[in-house]
Design an enzyme around this catalytic site. Structure first.
Site, mmCIF file in Angstrom:
data_model
loop_
_atom_site.group_PDB
_atom_site.id
_atom_site.type_symbol
_atom_site.label_atom_id
_atom_site.label_comp_id
_atom_site.label_asym_id
_atom_site.label_seq_id
_atom_site.Cartn_x
_atom_site.Cartn_y
_atom_site.Cartn_z
ATOM 1 N N SER A 48 29.883 41.825 44.119
ATOM 2 C CA SER A 48 31.239 41.709 44.649
ATOM 3 C C SER A 48 31.237 41.077 46.042
ATOM 4 C CB SER A 48 31.910 43.094 44.639
ATOM 5 O OG SER A 48 33.306 42.975 44.719
ATOM 6 N N ASP A 51 34.268 42.294 38.078
ATOM 7 C CA ASP A 51 33.626 42.780 39.301
ATOM 8 C C ASP A 51 32.354 43.595 39.045
ATOM 9 O OD1 ASP A 51 33.117 44.184 41.791
ATOM 10 O OD2 ASP A 51 35.155 43.647 42.358
#
Length: 345
Positions: free
Chosen positions: A102, A214
């Site tokens: 991320s 993510d």
């Protein structure tokens, strides 16, 4: 115009609630697998080049301890990673490879491309929201993510992952199965785009026949990846704010709170396996695109790393003389693992 604004807010709220449910479902499964002491899910390594079949990852062979820098997820708190890198750089410590998820994949990609900490800070301070945010009308999300991909590729001079100056491993989540996927070859910007695609906020990133979201959902601090790559010393950076630090007086605060509560448990398990755990005191309450408090967040990363720098140096020196001593395994965190390899064909 007022009516349109109200509908837009309702649309955003609906998306945030959907995202929260998605995150809860994935994070709950992962946390449950840890708490029941089940073996950790095998990582699947996938290339971004469809014409490449992967048979093995070439391990880095060097005559000194292999240092892995693990950069975790945390949205706007990712600026703290720059402060961490700055202090390591000032003390002559360069990682042999980087694992990023991320927000950590963004900073990791720029650093791995050859950028210095000073350049990273200049890039961070010059960043405008319009550089990376692109609205879209989709049932899967209201941000497309293409701008993030283009932004990263421009700053790394379109270098592919395997050609970066420091090897980089980018963690994402396969949407259909919830499995952790590690990208190490191919389009750097696309890998980062996948790793930062928050469910229901961003449209999932399509790579081959699969969709990815993510990486922080299943691995907010991907220490396990560094272990599987044979790191002798793992320096992990956890930038997740403690849940009690998150303000919940608005939509973004509620969204951040949900993420913090669920990811902190996963981060806790990962932290136990790191040799050095750096946890900057960051209490960012802004949304994922926020550029507020970035200087303060960078400084928080510096301060926390300075608190650990002597221990890092001592550990490096210690490992130089104990590279084959099995008795120091729990001190160094070294374990030999292999990835499960898959082809993207």
């Amino acid at each position: 115009m007022r009516h349109y604004s109200s509908l837009s807010k309702l649309f955003l709220i609906r998306r945030v609630l959907m995202a929260s449910l998605s995150i809860f479902a994935v994070a709950s499964v992962q946390a449950a697998s840890h708490s029941s002491n089940d073996s950790f899910m095998l990582h699947q390594v996938q290339t971004l080049n469809n014409n490449i079949s992967i048979s093995e990852i070439k391990r880095i062979e060097i005559p000194r301890p292999k240092i892995a820098l693990v950069l975790g997820s945390g949205g706007a708190r990712g600026y703290a990673h720059i402060g961490v890198i700055k202090v390591l750089e000032e003390n002559g410590i360069t990682p042999d490879f980087i694992v990023g998820t991320s927000a950590g994949s963004i900073v990791g990609a720029l650093y791995a491309s050859g950028k210095t900490s000073k350049q990273l800070e200049e890039i961070a301070m010059a960043l405008k929201v319009s550089d990376v945010r692109d609205f879209t009308f989709s049932k899967q999300g209201f941000f497309d993510g293409q701008k993030i991909e283009d932004y990263i590729n421009k700053l790394v001079d379109v270098q592919s992952l395997e050609n970066l100056k420091i090897p980089l491993y980018v963690v994402a989540t396969e949407l259909k199965t919830g499995k952790e996927t590690v990208f190490y070859q191919g389009n750097t910007g696309k890998a980062v785009r996948a790793s930062t695609s928050i469910p229901s906020m961003f449209v999932p990133t399509k790579i081959g026949d699969e969709e990815y979201v993510d990486g922080g959902l299943v691995s907010p601090v991907p220490v396990e990846v560094a272990k599987k790559l044979g790191a002798d010393i793992i320096i992990a950076v956890n930038i997740l704010a403690k849940p009690e630090y998150t303000e919940t007086s608005n939509m973004w605060g509620l969204f951040n709170q949900n993420i913090n509560v669920m990811q902190n448990r996963l981060a806790y398990y990962a932290a136990e396996q790191a040799d050095i755990l750096i946890q900057p005191d960051v209490r960012e309450k802004q949304h994922v695109f926020s550029t507020k408090s970035r200087k303060e967040t960078i400084i928080a990363g510096e301060k926390s790393t300075l608190d650990h720098i002597d221990r890092i140096k001592n550990l490096i020196e210690y490992r130089k003389n104990h590279t084959v001593d099995e008795n120091v395994e729990q001190f160094t965190g070294k374990q030999q693992h292999q990835f499960q390899y898959i082809s993207s064909n």
